[in-house]
Design an enzyme around this catalytic site. Structure first.
Site, short mmCIF file in Angstrom:
data_model
loop_
_atom_site.label_atom_id
_atom_site.label_comp_id
_atom_site.label_asym_id
_atom_site.label_seq_id
_atom_site.Cartn_x
_atom_site.Cartn_y
_atom_site.Cartn_z
N ASP A 298 0.86 -1.19 0.00
CA ASP A 298 0.00 0.00 0.00
C ASP A 298 0.89 1.23 0.00
OD1 ASP A 298 -2.42 -1.41 0.09
OD2 ASP A 298 -2.41 -1.50 2.28
N ASP B 236 -6.97 -1.41 -4.63
CA ASP B 236 -8.04 -1.06 -3.68
C ASP B 236 -8.96 0.00 -4.26
OD1 ASP B 236 -6.78 -2.76 -1.83
OD2 ASP B 236 -5.70 -1.10 -0.88
#
Length: 161
Positions: free
Chosen positions: A111, A129
């Site tokens: 991330d 995401d």
């Protein structure tokens, strides 16, 4: 085929941006893009959204394969009848595969997109995401605004009425 190319584009963008972060940043390094609002922060997530269910990789892998199967089935069924819905499924497919690759390769998801709103720090996320969230939001909107289809009626018949 265009929906599979959309999924492939999401997958390539996701994996490329993650590769850039892994190869050019130290873990937890943060680069301000808009000071006090948006940062590129190298982070790893061994859980699901917002870091829940840490270290349950087997569960996420199984669920992701189920989701991929569901999405592929609906993309095949919808074909040309519902282009916006098919597009949203293609976003979900590309994102799901992108995060699945991370989980299978390293047991964690890379991330790096990090937003702050005052003292609130939004959970760090990635391109996959984002694609999944946008795809799901579009599906929800389509579900809320489209006419209901009776069990004995096809999608094309419902659209004509």
């Amino acid at each position: 085929m265009r929906y599979f190319f959309t999924s492939l584009g999401i997958l390539i963008l996701d994996q490329w941006t993650k590769w850039l972060v892994v190869h050019n940043m130290s873990l937890y390094e943060s680069i301000p893009v808009l000071q006090g609002f948006f940062y590129i922060t190298s982070h790893r997530n061994r859980g699901a959204a917002f870091g829940i269910l840490q270290n349950k990789q087997w569960l996420f892998i199984i669920i992701t394969f189920i989701v991929i199967g569901f999405v592929l089935y609906y993309l095949w069924q919808l074909k040309h009848e519902r282009p916006i819905m098919s597009f949203s499924f293609s976003l979900i497919l590309g994102g799901a595969i992108g995060n699945l690759i991370d989980r299978l390769r390293s047991g964690e998801v890379v991330d790096f997109l990090h937003f702050q709103f005052g003292s609130y720090q939004f959970p760090i996320f990635n391109v996959a995401d984002s694609a999944i969230v946008v795809g799901v939001i579009v599906l929800i909107i389509l579900t809320l605004i489209s006419p209901t289809v009776e069990p004995n009626e096809s999608l094309s018949e419902a659209r004509d009425s």
